[in-house]
Motif scaffolding. Structure first.
Motif, PDB file in Angstrom:
ATOM      1  N   LEU A 122       0.829  -1.200   0.000  1.00  0.00           N
ATOM      2  CA  LEU A 122       0.000   0.000   0.000  1.00  0.00           C
ATOM      3  C   LEU A 122       0.863   1.251   0.000  1.00  0.00           C
ATOM      4  N   ARG A 123       0.300   2.324  -0.543  1.00  0.00           N
ATOM      5  CA  ARG A 123       0.956   3.627  -0.463  1.00  0.00           C
ATOM      6  C   ARG A 123       1.008   4.052   0.998  1.00  0.00           C
ATOM      7  N   HIS A 180      -2.686   2.303   5.404  1.00  0.00           N
ATOM      8  CA  HIS A 180      -1.509   1.441   5.541  1.00  0.00           C
ATOM      9  C   HIS A 180      -1.170   1.243   7.019  1.00  0.00           C
ATOM     10  N   VAL A 181      -1.191   2.325   7.781  1.00  0.00           N
ATOM     11  CA  VAL A 181      -0.874   2.222   9.210  1.00  0.00           C
ATOM     12  C   VAL A 181      -1.928   1.384   9.932  1.00  0.00           C
ATOM     13  N   VAL A 182      -3.199   1.573   9.612  1.00  0.00           N
ATOM     14  CA  VAL A 182      -4.258   0.765  10.224  1.00  0.00           C
ATOM     15  C   VAL A 182      -4.038  -0.714   9.891  1.00  0.00           C
ATOM     16  N   CYS A 183      -3.693  -1.013   8.651  1.00  0.00           N
ATOM     17  CA  CYS A 183      -3.426  -2.406   8.258  1.00  0.00           C
ATOM     18  C   CYS A 183      -2.246  -2.993   9.030  1.00  0.00           C
ATOM     19  N   MET A 184      -1.184  -2.218   9.193  1.00  0.00           N
ATOM     20  CA  MET A 184      -0.025  -2.717   9.936  1.00  0.00           C
ATOM     21  C   MET A 184      -0.419  -3.080  11.367  1.00  0.00           C
ATOM     22  N   TRP A 185      -1.130  -2.171  12.027  1.00  0.00           N
ATOM     23  CA  TRP A 185      -1.534  -2.440  13.410  1.00  0.00           C
ATOM     24  C   TRP A 185      -2.532  -3.585  13.490  1.00  0.00           C
ATOM     25  N   ALA A 186      -3.432  -3.701  12.511  1.00  0.00           N
ATOM     26  CA  ALA A 186      -4.405  -4.803  12.514  1.00  0.00           C
ATOM     27  C   ALA A 186      -3.696  -6.147  12.358  1.00  0.00           C
ATOM     28  N   CYS A 187      -2.653  -6.185  11.527  1.00  0.00           N
ATOM     29  CA  CYS A 187      -1.855  -7.418  11.399  1.00  0.00           C
ATOM     30  C   CYS A 187      -1.283  -7.814  12.753  1.00  0.00           C
ATOM     31  N   ILE A 188      -0.716  -6.844  13.424  1.00  0.00           N
ATOM     32  CA  ILE A 188      -0.110  -7.102  14.730  1.00  0.00           C
ATOM     33  C   ILE A 188      -1.177  -7.571  15.716  1.00  0.00           C
ATOM     34  N   ILE A 198      -2.695  -7.366   0.788  1.00  0.00           N
ATOM     35  CA  ILE A 198      -3.592  -6.217   0.668  1.00  0.00           C
ATOM     36  C   ILE A 198      -2.828  -5.191  -0.149  1.00  0.00           C
ATOM     37  N   CYS A 199      -3.432  -4.762  -1.258  1.00  0.00           N
ATOM     38  CA  CYS A 199      -2.684  -3.948  -2.214  1.00  0.00           C
ATOM     39  C   CYS A 199      -3.526  -2.798  -2.764  1.00  0.00           C
ATOM     40  N   GLU A 200      -2.838  -1.959  -3.509  1.00  0.00           N
ATOM     41  CA  GLU A 200      -3.491  -0.844  -4.188  1.00  0.00           C
ATOM     42  C   GLU A 200      -4.398  -1.394  -5.304  1.00  0.00           C
ATOM     43  N   PRO A 201      -5.453  -0.647  -5.664  1.00  0.00           N
ATOM     44  CA  PRO A 201      -6.312  -1.090  -6.765  1.00  0.00           C
ATOM     45  C   PRO A 201      -5.491  -1.317  -8.037  1.00  0.00           C
ATOM     46  N   GLY A 202      -5.828  -2.352  -8.752  1.00  0.00           N
ATOM     47  CA  GLY A 202      -5.155  -2.673 -10.002  1.00  0.00           C
ATOM     48  C   GLY A 202      -3.917  -3.536  -9.849  1.00  0.00           C
ATOM     49  N   VAL A 203      -3.463  -3.747  -8.631  1.00  0.00           N
ATOM     50  CA  VAL A 203      -2.286  -4.592  -8.400  1.00  0.00           C
ATOM     51  C   VAL A 203      -2.773  -5.996  -8.065  1.00  0.00           C
TER      52      VAL A 203
END
Length: 146
Positions: free
Chosen positions: A60-61, A66-74, A105-110
């Motif tokens: 993610l950009r 992106h930060v929410v995803c990082m913390w959710a992974c943890i 989890i990626c940017e649209p189109g990736v």
């Protein structure tokens, strides 16, 4: 019980719920909002079939999401695999494949050949399982100095 780095989010949300935790341009989240979004996303990730210990790539950009995803992974006990969205498709594929990412989890189109992908918007649109999966149980033996 093991400690989880994400426990510090809960402590900040209790100690200073209305203080700004993140700023991204004109958007911001308070500590309470960040904690809520992280918990919701952690539950969605586990409801989607991921299990604690699975490798989840993040491509993610730099953003609040992106930060929410990082913390959710943890919080969910997932292993986060950072993938730079600026890499070539071959570089992203090589790293995701080498580390056997279960999903990215990626940017649209990736898209990835090595594993399943999901965009932030797709993840947000996914309905959580009616029975919320339990998040890894954690506790801090002593309070964090903040």
């Amino acid at each position: 019980m093991e400690n989880n780095l994400a426990d510090s989010l809960a402590q900040h949300a209790r100690a200073r719920p209305d203080h700004t935790a993140l700023i991204d341009g004109e958007r911001s989240l308070t500590h309470a909002q960040l904690q809520d979004q992280v918990l919701q996303l952690a539950h969605k990730l586990l409801s989607s079939g991921l299990q604690a210990g699975d490798i989840l790539g993040l491509c993610l950009r730099d953003s609040l999401e992106h930060v929410v995803c990082m913390w959710a992974c943890i919080r969910a006990g997932l292993v986060m695999l950072p993938l730079d969205w600026r890499w070539t498709a071959a570089e992203r594929e090589a790293v995701a494949g080498h580390f056997q990412a279960r999903r990215v989890i990626c940017e649209p189109g990736v898209r990835f050949e090595a594993c399943a992908t999901m965009t932030w918007d797709e993840l947000q649109a996914a309905a959580p399982n009616s029975s919320m999966p339990a998040l890894p149980t954690t506790s801090l033996a002593s309070p964090l100095l903040i």
